[in-house]
Design a protein around this motif. Structure first.
Motif, PDB file in Angstrom:
ATOM      1  N   THR A  57       0.825  -1.209   0.000  1.00  0.00           N
ATOM      2  CA  THR A  57       0.000   0.000   0.000  1.00  0.00           C
ATOM      3  C   THR A  57       0.859   1.259   0.000  1.00  0.00           C
ATOM      4  N   LEU A  58       0.528   2.162  -0.924  1.00  0.00           N
ATOM      5  CA  LEU A  58       1.145   3.491  -0.978  1.00  0.00           C
ATOM      6  C   LEU A  58       0.085   4.514  -0.606  1.00  0.00           C
ATOM      7  N   ILE A  59       0.404   5.370   0.359  1.00  0.00           N
ATOM      8  CA  ILE A  59      -0.512   6.434   0.783  1.00  0.00           C
ATOM      9  C   ILE A  59       0.112   7.763   0.383  1.00  0.00           C
ATOM     10  N   TYR A  60      -0.627   8.557  -0.390  1.00  0.00           N
ATOM     11  CA  TYR A  60      -0.124   9.842  -0.889  1.00  0.00           C
ATOM     12  C   TYR A  60      -1.107  10.928  -0.475  1.00  0.00           C
ATOM     13  N   HIS A  61      -0.627  11.916   0.258  1.00  0.00           N
ATOM     14  CA  HIS A  61      -1.521  12.958   0.750  1.00  0.00           C
ATOM     15  C   HIS A  61      -0.778  14.294   0.751  1.00  0.00           C
ATOM     16  N   THR A  62      -1.469  15.368   0.359  1.00  0.00           N
ATOM     17  CA  THR A  62      -0.858  16.697   0.409  1.00  0.00           C
ATOM     18  C   THR A  62      -1.106  17.306   1.784  1.00  0.00           C
ATOM     19  N   VAL A  63      -0.085  17.948   2.297  1.00  0.00           N
ATOM     20  CA  VAL A  63      -0.174  18.488   3.653  1.00  0.00           C
ATOM     21  C   VAL A  63      -1.193  19.632   3.733  1.00  0.00           C
ATOM     22  N   GLY A  64      -1.422  20.312   2.596  1.00  0.00           N
ATOM     23  CA  GLY A  64      -2.339  21.452   2.602  1.00  0.00           C
ATOM     24  C   GLY A  64      -3.733  21.137   2.109  1.00  0.00           C
ATOM     25  N   ASP A  65      -4.083  19.864   2.008  1.00  0.00           N
ATOM     26  CA  ASP A  65      -5.406  19.449   1.528  1.00  0.00           C
ATOM     27  C   ASP A  65      -6.496  20.069   2.395  1.00  0.00           C
ATOM     28  N   ARG A  66      -7.352  20.907   1.764  1.00  0.00           N
ATOM     29  CA  ARG A  66      -8.402  21.602   2.507  1.00  0.00           C
ATOM     30  C   ARG A  66      -9.734  20.854   2.478  1.00  0.00           C
ATOM     31  N   VAL A  67      -9.799  19.762   1.732  1.00  0.00           N
ATOM     32  CA  VAL A  67     -11.026  18.966   1.656  1.00  0.00           C
ATOM     33  C   VAL A  67     -10.950  17.785   2.607  1.00  0.00           C
TER      34      VAL A  67
ATOM     35  N   LEU B   7      -3.966   6.502   8.244  1.00  0.00           N
ATOM     36  CA  LEU B   7      -3.851   5.297   7.429  1.00  0.00           C
ATOM     37  C   LEU B   7      -2.432   4.749   7.449  1.00  0.00           C
ATOM     38  N   ALA B   8      -1.456   5.638   7.421  1.00  0.00           N
ATOM     39  CA  ALA B   8      -0.061   5.208   7.445  1.00  0.00           C
ATOM     40  C   ALA B   8       0.270   4.475   8.744  1.00  0.00           C
ATOM     41  N   ARG B   9      -0.342   4.910   9.837  1.00  0.00           N
ATOM     42  CA  ARG B   9      -0.092   4.265  11.134  1.00  0.00           C
ATOM     43  C   ARG B   9      -0.809   2.922  11.258  1.00  0.00           C
ATOM     44  N   ASN B  10      -1.889   2.747  10.509  1.00  0.00           N
ATOM     45  CA  ASN B  10      -2.758   1.598  10.769  1.00  0.00           C
ATOM     46  C   ASN B  10      -2.823   0.553   9.659  1.00  0.00           C
ATOM     47  N   ILE B  11      -2.277   0.846   8.480  1.00  0.00           N
ATOM     48  CA  ILE B  11      -2.212  -0.176   7.430  1.00  0.00           C
ATOM     49  C   ILE B  11      -0.837  -0.815   7.501  1.00  0.00           C
ATOM     50  N   PRO B  12      -0.759  -2.085   7.841  1.00  0.00           N
ATOM     51  CA  PRO B  12       0.533  -2.740   8.059  1.00  0.00           C
ATOM     52  C   PRO B  12       1.449  -2.658   6.836  1.00  0.00           C
ATOM     53  N   GLY B  13       2.701  -2.223   7.075  1.00  0.00           N
ATOM     54  CA  GLY B  13       3.713  -2.198   6.029  1.00  0.00           C
ATOM     55  C   GLY B  13       3.504  -1.159   4.944  1.00  0.00           C
ATOM     56  N   SER B  14       2.603  -0.215   5.159  1.00  0.00           N
ATOM     57  CA  SER B  14       2.319   0.774   4.120  1.00  0.00           C
ATOM     58  C   SER B  14       3.460   1.779   3.979  1.00  0.00           C
ATOM     59  N   GLN B  15       3.550   2.378   2.799  1.00  0.00           N
ATOM     60  CA  GLN B  15       4.512   3.448   2.531  1.00  0.00           C
ATOM     61  C   GLN B  15       3.752   4.762   2.472  1.00  0.00           C
ATOM     62  N   TYR B  16       4.247   5.768   3.168  1.00  0.00           N
ATOM     63  CA  TYR B  16       3.544   7.048   3.243  1.00  0.00           C
ATOM     64  C   TYR B  16       4.377   8.147   2.609  1.00  0.00           C
ATOM     65  N   VAL B  17       3.754   8.875   1.670  1.00  0.00           N
ATOM     66  CA  VAL B  17       4.400  10.021   1.028  1.00  0.00           C
ATOM     67  C   VAL B  17       3.534  11.241   1.285  1.00  0.00           C
ATOM     68  N   GLU B  18       4.115  12.243   1.931  1.00  0.00           N
ATOM     69  CA  GLU B  18       3.389  13.478   2.230  1.00  0.00           C
ATOM     70  C   GLU B  18       3.954  14.598   1.366  1.00  0.00           C
ATOM     71  N   SER B  19       3.124  15.108   0.487  1.00  0.00           N
ATOM     72  CA  SER B  19       3.554  16.160  -0.434  1.00  0.00           C
ATOM     73  C   SER B  19       3.362  17.535   0.212  1.00  0.00           C
TER      74      SER B  19
END
Length: 267
Positions: free
Chosen positions: A218-228, A237-249
């Motif tokens: 699992t890859l999780i991609y989220h922008t830090v300034g997301d207003r929605v 999700l990054a903390r709770n999906i086992p072995g996931s990779q998290y990228v914060e833009s």
């Protein structure tokens, strides 16, 4: 225009389209409002799809009750809509696929990945939500009960009219062409009544119990300034999906096909 076809999911016809012919199948489970042809008319979105189609076979679909798929009475559940993904994959001849879950499509993709790990090659969550309702238990939702009911009360009057969209895609901002396109998307996607039923279903989504059961890459991609959809959804999700990779833009777009297209596709 995309070659729109129809998959049979029970007694519901689900519209889908495929572009690209790469060795990997990618099913794009987009956010709430969809219409295969109207979305294809949006230049940055079409360019994003075509770029993905250079290295994969991209499968898009309209959720039941939306766009070119059958209208259905009342609200539907995540479980029913999850099976529409399976039906579309079957119709497209896809045994296994990567799922990209965008926004409200994130919970639907998560549920499918947990239920059908043998058909989910990987999971990509882009600006995905966990729970829409905001309260003391979940302070990172999109709105409180009172705010949601106020929104619903104004749907009939506002539906299908151009509206500022800067909160969704700040890199485009409140450009009039984008606002007018979004109004056309609403008019073609659903009636106000159908949208209100869908919105009530979506407001009740809560997939916190699903996250720990996802066992696919699992890859999780989220922008830090997301207003929605608050970035705290991605962090959860990054903390709770086992072995996931998290990228914060560092960006702010909720949708990854605009300014986030290059960094997202690279990931």
């Amino acid at each position: 225009m995309p070659d729109v076809r129809f998959a049979q999911s029970g007694d519901v016809s689900v519209a889908y389209a495929v572009n690209g012919d790469g060795p990997v199948d990618i099913v794009y489970v987009q956010g709430a409002i969809s219409h295969l042809e109207v979305w294809w008319d949006l230049p940055p979105f079409r360019a994003w799809c075509e770029r993905i189609g250079e290295f994969a076979r991209l499968i898009r679909f309209d959720k039941r009750g939306m766009g070119m798929s059958d209208r259905v009475p009342g609200a539907t559940t995540l479980e029913t809509r999850m099976d529409d993904i399976r039906a579309v994959m079957d119709a497209a001849g896809s045994e296994e696929a990567v799922l990209i879950g965008q926004s409200e499509g994130g919970p639907l993709s998560m549920l499918f990945a947990a239920a059908y790990p043998e058909r989910t090659q990987a999971l990509v969550l882009a600006g995905a939500e966990v729970r829409e309702r905001r309260d003391e238990e979940w302070p990172w939702g999109e709105g409180s009960e009172e705010e949601f009911e106020a929104y619903i009360a104004g749907v009939d009057e506002r539906w299908g009219k151009p509206r500022p969209m800067g909160a969704f895609v700040p890199s485009i901002g409140d450009a009039s062409w984008f606002s007018e396109w979004f109004g056309r998307l609403q008019r073609n996607s659903a009636t106000p009544g159908a949208w209100k039923a869908f919105a009530r279903m979506a407001f009740g989504i809560d997939v916190r119990h699903v996250a720990p059961h996802i066992k696919v890459p699992t890859l999780i991609y989220h922008t830090v300034g997301d207003r929605v959809c608050s970035v705290e959804n991605g962090r959860y999700l990054a903390r709770n999906i086992p072995g996931s990779q998290y990228v914060e833009s560092p960006g702010a777009d909720h949708f990854v096909w605009a300014e986030e297209a290059d960094p997202f596709i690279a990931e």
